[in-house]
Design a protein around this motif. Sequence first.
Motif, PDB file in Angstrom:
ATOM      1  N   ARG A 186       0.839  -1.203   0.000  1.00 16.44           N
ATOM      2  CA  ARG A 186       0.000   0.000   0.000  1.00 16.44           C
ATOM      3  C   ARG A 186       0.873   1.252   0.000  1.00 16.44           C
ATOM      4  O   ARG A 186       0.617   2.205  -0.747  1.00 16.44           O
ATOM      5  CB  ARG A 186      -0.921  -0.029   1.229  1.00 16.44           C
ATOM      6  CG  ARG A 186      -1.984   1.033   1.205  1.00 16.44           C
ATOM      7  CD  ARG A 186      -2.979   0.919   2.345  1.00 16.44           C
ATOM      8  NE  ARG A 186      -2.340   0.958   3.641  1.00 16.44           N
ATOM      9  CZ  ARG A 186      -2.253  -0.053   4.490  1.00 16.44           C
ATOM     10  NH1 ARG A 186      -2.812  -1.214   4.182  1.00 16.44           N
ATOM     11  NH2 ARG A 186      -1.634   0.076   5.649  1.00 16.44           N
ATOM     12  N   ARG A 187       1.925   1.254   0.817  1.00 14.36           N
ATOM     13  CA  ARG A 187       2.817   2.429   0.871  1.00 14.36           C
ATOM     14  C   ARG A 187       3.531   2.618  -0.473  1.00 14.36           C
ATOM     15  O   ARG A 187       3.689   3.757  -0.950  1.00 14.36           O
ATOM     16  CB  ARG A 187       3.870   2.282   1.968  1.00 14.36           C
ATOM     17  CG  ARG A 187       3.357   2.136   3.394  1.00 14.36           C
ATOM     18  CD  ARG A 187       2.696   3.406   3.924  1.00 14.36           C
ATOM     19  NE  ARG A 187       2.309   3.305   5.311  1.00 14.36           N
ATOM     20  CZ  ARG A 187       1.265   2.723   5.773  1.00 14.36           C
ATOM     21  NH1 ARG A 187       0.454   2.106   4.976  1.00 14.36           N
ATOM     22  NH2 ARG A 187       0.981   2.772   7.044  1.00 14.36           N
TER      23      ARG A 187
ATOM     24  N   GLN B 259       0.981   4.072  -2.839  1.00 12.45           N
ATOM     25  CA  GLN B 259       0.747   5.485  -2.547  1.00 12.45           C
ATOM     26  C   GLN B 259       1.969   6.305  -2.957  1.00 12.45           C
ATOM     27  O   GLN B 259       1.834   7.446  -3.448  1.00 12.45           O
ATOM     28  CB  GLN B 259       0.451   5.674  -1.065  1.00 12.45           C
ATOM     29  CG  GLN B 259      -0.905   5.134  -0.641  1.00 12.45           C
ATOM     30  CD  GLN B 259      -1.100   5.156   0.873  1.00 12.45           C
ATOM     31  OE1 GLN B 259      -0.178   5.517   1.619  1.00 12.45           O
ATOM     32  NE2 GLN B 259      -2.289   4.763   1.311  1.00 12.45           N
TER      33      GLN B 259
END
Length: 187
Positions: A88-89, A92
Amino acid sequence: MKLDQIQIRTTDAKVGLNIIDSNQIIRQPRAQQQIEQPAAILQINSEPAKLLVDSSRAYRDLGLYTNRESIEKFASDGRQKGLEGIGRRASQGRQMMDIGKGKGSVIPAIAKNIANPPVKDIGITWKPSVGSVKIKYVPDHLNINITRQDPRIDVQIGKVVHDYTPGDVTGTMLQYPSVETTVIKGE
């Protein structure tokens, strides 16, 4: 004329007999008998019945684990969540790199995803699941052995006792025989 007469007088013989009867006694004592019946030998061996209930899957369905399973599960879940967080990081981070390429407002979209996580499914679940408890029955086993004991019979026959006393006969002359003759003259 008268004739002469002869008179004959006889005396019988008398015999006295002394008789002793014979005596016979026969006895047989009762036999001595001993009968003993030893008890039979009875051996009973049994293996009890077993009811095996495996409810480990039902416990797992309810979230109850053994220490080892709990450590392995939480370690696996933690690793998975950690990998999801890294992914997810990274996603993003890529989206933020694309801000300069004019792709619109990336930061509000990222903030919206963080603020509004996906809705969890609220459905009815059956816990534990059907068939999660395994039941196995092992019947008992009974073995009976009987060893018959023969009776012990001891008989002692009483010997026959035979006593015999022979009889005896003795005779004596009580009166001897005699013959007397007398002549009577006729006159």
